[in-house]
Design a protein around this motif. Sequence first.
Motif, PDB file in Angstrom:
ATOM      1  N   ASP A   1      41.129  19.890  45.606  1.00 18.45           N
ATOM      2  CA  ASP A   1      40.006  19.295  46.328  1.00 18.45           C
ATOM      3  C   ASP A   1      39.620  17.956  45.720  1.00 18.45           C
ATOM      4  N   ARG A   2      39.706  17.880  44.393  1.00 17.51           N
ATOM      5  CA  ARG A   2      39.239  16.670  43.716  1.00 17.51           C
ATOM      6  C   ARG A   2      39.886  16.559  42.344  1.00 17.51           C
ATOM      7  N   MET A   3      40.298  15.331  41.988  1.00 20.77           N
ATOM      8  CA  MET A   3      40.785  15.030  40.656  1.00 20.77           C
ATOM      9  C   MET A   3      40.138  13.741  40.166  1.00 20.77           C
ATOM     10  N   VAL A   4      40.078  13.594  38.855  1.00 25.70           N
ATOM     11  CA  VAL A   4      39.543  12.370  38.272  1.00 25.70           C
ATOM     12  C   VAL A   4      40.614  11.715  37.419  1.00 25.70           C
ATOM     13  N   VAL A   5      40.470  10.393  37.263  1.00 29.24           N
ATOM     14  CA  VAL A   5      41.352   9.603  36.414  1.00 29.24           C
ATOM     15  C   VAL A   5      40.444   8.763  35.525  1.00 29.24           C
TER      16      VAL A   5
ATOM     17  N   GLY B   1      43.268  14.735  35.921  1.00 31.06           N
ATOM     18  CA  GLY B   1      43.105  16.173  36.017  1.00 31.06           C
ATOM     19  C   GLY B   1      41.832  16.561  36.728  1.00 31.06           C
ATOM     20  N   SER B   2      41.475  17.823  36.592  1.00 30.66           N
ATOM     21  CA  SER B   2      40.264  18.347  37.221  1.00 30.66           C
ATOM     22  C   SER B   2      39.027  17.809  36.499  1.00 30.66           C
ATOM     23  N   PRO B   3      37.972  17.466  37.237  1.00 34.34           N
ATOM     24  CA  PRO B   3      36.753  16.981  36.573  1.00 34.34           C
ATOM     25  C   PRO B   3      36.123  18.022  35.667  1.00 34.34           C
ATOM     26  N   GLY B   4      36.386  19.289  35.890  1.00 30.50           N
ATOM     27  CA  GLY B   4      35.868  20.338  35.027  1.00 30.50           C
ATOM     28  C   GLY B   4      36.862  20.800  33.990  1.00 30.50           C
TER      29      GLY B   4
ATOM     30  N   SER C   1      46.457  21.763  33.277  1.00 30.80           N
ATOM     31  CA  SER C   1      45.136  21.283  32.884  1.00 30.80           C
ATOM     32  C   SER C   1      45.104  19.773  32.757  1.00 30.80           C
ATOM     33  N   GLY C   2      46.092  19.099  33.355  1.00 30.53           N
ATOM     34  CA  GLY C   2      46.036  17.645  33.441  1.00 30.53           C
ATOM     35  C   GLY C   2      47.242  16.957  32.849  1.00 30.53           C
TER      36      GLY C   2
END
Length: 299
Positions: A264-268, A168-171, A194-195
Amino acid sequence: MSLAPRAVLVHRRTEYEELLARHGTHGQAAFVLAGRGRSVEEVAERHRRAVRALADVAAAVPLRWRRSRVERADLDRFLFGPQDVVIVVGQDGLVANVAKYLSGQPVVGIDADPGRNPGVLVRHRPRDTGALCDAAVSPGTGVDALTMTEAVADDTQRLLALNEIYLGSPGHQTARYRITRNGARAAGEVQASSGVLVGTGTGSTGWLRSLWLERGSRMTLPAPTDPRLVWFVREAWPSPATGTSSVAGELAAGDWLGLTVESDRMVVFGDGMESDALELTWGQSVRIGVSDTALRLVT
């Protein structure tokens, strides 16, 4: 002569040590907590029990064995070897923290504070350490092979987790992506949510279970050794451009869930360790499924 096994003791800083790092001295920590209606002594006593447990475990490791020690914050910089026996002294969550860095080494879970931990993964007491070390290197030893989940990005980044993987989103705000399953010919569904959470049977008592209960899902959650995963999309948002028809499911061994990033950006990240996450940018894709690697927990 064959090389003796190495016992790697894994632990984490106690609450008391964190208080001292923040406030400098025992007296200052006591003063701050007293102002909040709390006593530092309850925290100090738990610290003493943890230190005592770690010392008892270290003393019980067979004398001919090599030994090393690593704190949780240093796990991503520690090199585990194929002959290691990993002895986790602490909470259940610490076993999950170390699992992603292993590749089949046997793990012994020691409960440092019985009564405060569920004891699902840290099943043993310090006094059992010697026998468990011998069992860990003996053929035919009872071992639970706990299923793990794995995320592999298109740039070969790889992440393992024992409980669950979050995408999801880093924030933790809205993430946009396209979701597919097993390379279906259909283009998949574009979602805004939201992920996405993909979890194992070990993780089915925590975050995954809360989503399962919230949804009133009829899916059967897997057992820790089942080669099966369950996944949920969190708070999918319907709009003219985004859908909500694919928000939960199961993954058997060989199945995979695919996400293509349209943010723009996602984290795992896995097992709540967001500080050690994969980062993906627009257009990148990732696949999540059952890992070939399992956590070998000595029973």
